[in-house]
Enzyme design. Structure first.
Site, PDB file in Angstrom:
ATOM      1  CG  ASP A   1      45.726 -12.637 -27.541  1.00 11.43           C
ATOM      2  OD1 ASP A   1      44.713 -13.292 -27.850  1.00 11.43           O
ATOM      3  OD2 ASP A   1      45.742 -11.784 -26.637  1.00 11.43           O
TER       4      ASP A   1
ATOM      5  CG  ASP B   1      40.146  -9.156 -27.486  1.00  7.84           C
ATOM      6  OD1 ASP B   1      39.312  -8.247 -27.476  1.00  7.84           O
ATOM      7  OD2 ASP B   1      40.028 -10.181 -28.189  1.00  7.84           O
TER       8      ASP B   1
ATOM      9  CG  ASP C   1      47.042  -9.758 -23.239  1.00 10.50           C
ATOM     10  OD1 ASP C   1      46.623 -10.630 -24.047  1.00 10.50           O
ATOM     11  OD2 ASP C   1      46.283  -9.048 -22.554  1.00 10.50           O
TER      12      ASP C   1
END
Length: 213
Positions: free
Chosen positions: A8, A10, A167
């Site tokens: 991922d 960001d 996250d």
């Protein structure tokens, strides 16, 4: 056998919170509102414009001003897109370790291609990433698995040969639906990671090296 590591963007590969928060505060200033501290906005950075507009202005997608405010936020962000954005500490070491092992790595994000490509280039990663799959690459955003499946196809790999790091809960859900192994990362913006039922949880980027071994 593990053949590729997908990230991922960001909150996982890059710390983009400061630039995203600045864009939100530019929008607040245009409405006569004081800046909000980075610490308040940081937990919402993985949710992009939608999450930041809710956190910073209390505006949800069904609000009549949402579309205009989102466009204004994105203009502010695009104008100062990679001022304070940087790779997370230890990420350089991890990427080098992946490459040294003869594995490939790529990015799968809900961020638009236009914005993602600018940051990837500014961080000097353009020639190193084996694939960059963005929110407008397929018709679906995570937690739908379409973008992860697209990445596997682009790499000519079975999904089971890939591991995906994220996250946010939607990252883990997307990996599971795609048939990939999932790793939740504690250095990002998410909370309560151990309730997500990821295949593993790691605290800092170099911790993945043991997983690769």
């Amino acid at each position: 056998m593990l053949r590729a590591v997908l990230f991922d963007f960001d909150g996982t590969l890059a710390d983009t919170a400061a630039d995203l928060s600045r864009a939100l505060n530019r929008l607040r200033a245009s409405r006569g509102l004081a800046d909000l501290p980075l610490e308040k906005l940081r937990p919402h950075a993985s949710s992009g414009a939608r999450g930041l507009l809710e956190a910073g202005l209390g505006i949800l997608p069904d609000h009549p001003e949402y579309t205009a405010l989102r466009e204004s936020f994105l203009r502010h962000y695009a104008g100062e897109i990679c001022v304070d954005t940087k790779l997370f500490p230890g990420m350089d070491f991890l990427l080098e370790s992946i490459e040294t092992r003869g594995l490939r790595w790529g990015i799968v994000t809900n961020k638009s291609t236009q914005l993602t490509r600018k940051i990837v280039a500014a961080l000097g990663l353009e020639s190193r990433a084996a694939c960059v799959v963005c929110g407008d690459t397929t018709p679906h955003l995570k937690p739908h698995p379409a973008s992860l499946l697209h990445a596997a196809k682009e790499l000519a790999l079975e999904p089971a040969a890939c591991v995906y790091l994220g996250d946010d809960l939607r990252d883990i859900q997307a990996a599971r639906s795609a048939g990939m192994r999932s790793i939740a990362v504690e250095w990002g913006y998410g909370a309560n990671l151990r309730s997500w039922q990821a295949d593993a949880v790691i605290g800092k980027p170099p911790d993945l090296v043991a997983f690769l071994a």
